[in-house]
Motif scaffolding. Sequence first.
Motif, PDB file in Angstrom:
ATOM      1  N   ASN A 128       0.799  -1.229   0.000  1.00 51.88           N
ATOM      2  CA  ASN A 128       0.000   0.000   0.000  1.00 51.88           C
ATOM      3  C   ASN A 128       0.830   1.276   0.000  1.00 51.88           C
ATOM      4  O   ASN A 128       0.405   2.292   0.540  1.00 51.88           O
ATOM      5  CB  ASN A 128      -0.981   0.013   1.175  1.00 51.88           C
ATOM      6  CG  ASN A 128      -1.885  -1.188   1.163  1.00 51.88           C
ATOM      7  OD1 ASN A 128      -2.482  -1.512   0.144  1.00 51.88           O
ATOM      8  ND2 ASN A 128      -1.960  -1.892   2.272  1.00 51.88           N
ATOM      9  N   VAL A 137       0.968   2.054  -7.116  1.00 50.70           N
ATOM     10  CA  VAL A 137       0.696   1.646  -5.739  1.00 50.70           C
ATOM     11  C   VAL A 137       1.153   0.202  -5.588  1.00 50.70           C
ATOM     12  O   VAL A 137       0.883  -0.627  -6.452  1.00 50.70           O
ATOM     13  CB  VAL A 137      -0.807   1.773  -5.402  1.00 50.70           C
ATOM     14  CG1 VAL A 137      -1.091   1.277  -3.986  1.00 50.70           C
ATOM     15  CG2 VAL A 137      -1.284   3.199  -5.576  1.00 50.70           C
ATOM     16  N   ASP A 173       1.285  -3.637  -4.141  1.00 50.35           N
ATOM     17  CA  ASP A 173       0.341  -4.637  -3.649  1.00 50.35           C
ATOM     18  C   ASP A 173       0.892  -5.242  -2.358  1.00 50.35           C
ATOM     19  O   ASP A 173       1.880  -4.753  -1.796  1.00 50.35           O
ATOM     20  CB  ASP A 173       0.051  -5.690  -4.724  1.00 50.35           C
ATOM     21  CG  ASP A 173       1.275  -6.497  -5.139  1.00 50.35           C
ATOM     22  OD1 ASP A 173       2.318  -6.472  -4.411  1.00 50.35           O
ATOM     23  OD2 ASP A 173       1.221  -7.149  -6.189  1.00 50.35           O
ATOM     24  N   GLU A 174       0.288  -6.313  -1.877  1.00 52.07           N
ATOM     25  CA  GLU A 174       0.697  -6.922  -0.611  1.00 52.07           C
ATOM     26  C   GLU A 174       2.134  -7.435  -0.628  1.00 52.07           C
ATOM     27  O   GLU A 174       2.782  -7.532   0.409  1.00 52.07           O
ATOM     28  CB  GLU A 174      -0.265  -8.047  -0.221  1.00 52.07           C
ATOM     29  CG  GLU A 174      -1.643  -7.550   0.180  1.00 52.07           C
ATOM     30  CD  GLU A 174      -1.593  -6.585   1.355  1.00 52.07           C
ATOM     31  OE1 GLU A 174      -0.921  -6.882   2.364  1.00 52.07           O
ATOM     32  OE2 GLU A 174      -2.225  -5.513   1.273  1.00 52.07           O
ATOM     33  N   THR A 201       3.131   6.185   2.436  1.00 54.08           N
ATOM     34  CA  THR A 201       2.020   5.290   2.794  1.00 54.08           C
ATOM     35  C   THR A 201       0.918   6.043   3.515  1.00 54.08           C
ATOM     36  O   THR A 201      -0.083   5.450   3.900  1.00 54.08           O
ATOM     37  CB  THR A 201       2.493   4.133   3.707  1.00 54.08           C
ATOM     38  OG1 THR A 201       3.055   4.677   4.901  1.00 54.08           O
ATOM     39  CG2 THR A 201       3.494   3.242   2.994  1.00 54.08           C
ATOM     40  N   GLU A 253      -7.966   5.650   4.857  1.00 54.21           N
ATOM     41  CA  GLU A 253      -8.290   4.249   4.619  1.00 54.21           C
ATOM     42  C   GLU A 253      -9.469   4.097   3.660  1.00 54.21           C
ATOM     43  O   GLU A 253      -9.632   3.055   3.056  1.00 54.21           O
ATOM     44  CB  GLU A 253      -8.531   3.502   5.917  1.00 54.21           C
ATOM     45  CG  GLU A 253      -9.848   3.822   6.591  1.00 54.21           C
ATOM     46  CD  GLU A 253     -10.080   2.993   7.830  1.00 54.21           C
ATOM     47  OE1 GLU A 253      -9.660   1.828   7.873  1.00 54.21           O
ATOM     48  OE2 GLU A 253     -10.695   3.519   8.760  1.00 54.21           O
TER      49      GLU A 253
END
Length: 138
Positions: free
Chosen positions: A49, A65, A67-68, A94, A98
């Motif tokens: 993120n 952006v 990813d995980e 970051t 949210e």
Amino acid sequence: MNHFMSRISRSGILFSLFVSLTFVGCSETGPASGFVQGVVTLDGAPLPNAELAFYPEQGRASQGVTDESGHYSLMFTYDTPGCLPGNHEVMITTRRLESEEQGAMLLPERVPRKYRKRGELTAAVEPGENEINFDLSK
């Protein structure tokens, strides 16, 4: 409006302004013929993120952006992948809301300040495929 909600609203406005300036603020100087992807890590661990912005010496910036797994690919515009070839200053952050809903929480910043300013990170983008990884440290 209480102080907390005011701070959230200002953060949302600042982020929206950042995105608007990134995608609209500069004129194009050529096609986005450099396709950039890579991985961002922080102290050896993938950084999910994270938002990246590549600022060329002239022309439109590109964004991506992670990813995980910390993987990203840059977009020149909302629906056009790529990046202008040439030298770029890179910013990574970051800190973001949210969600876009009213009352959303501001997520904490995990990226050290030096990487959130233009000039600390740079990247040279060539026409064609580019893999540019960033190994950040605290």
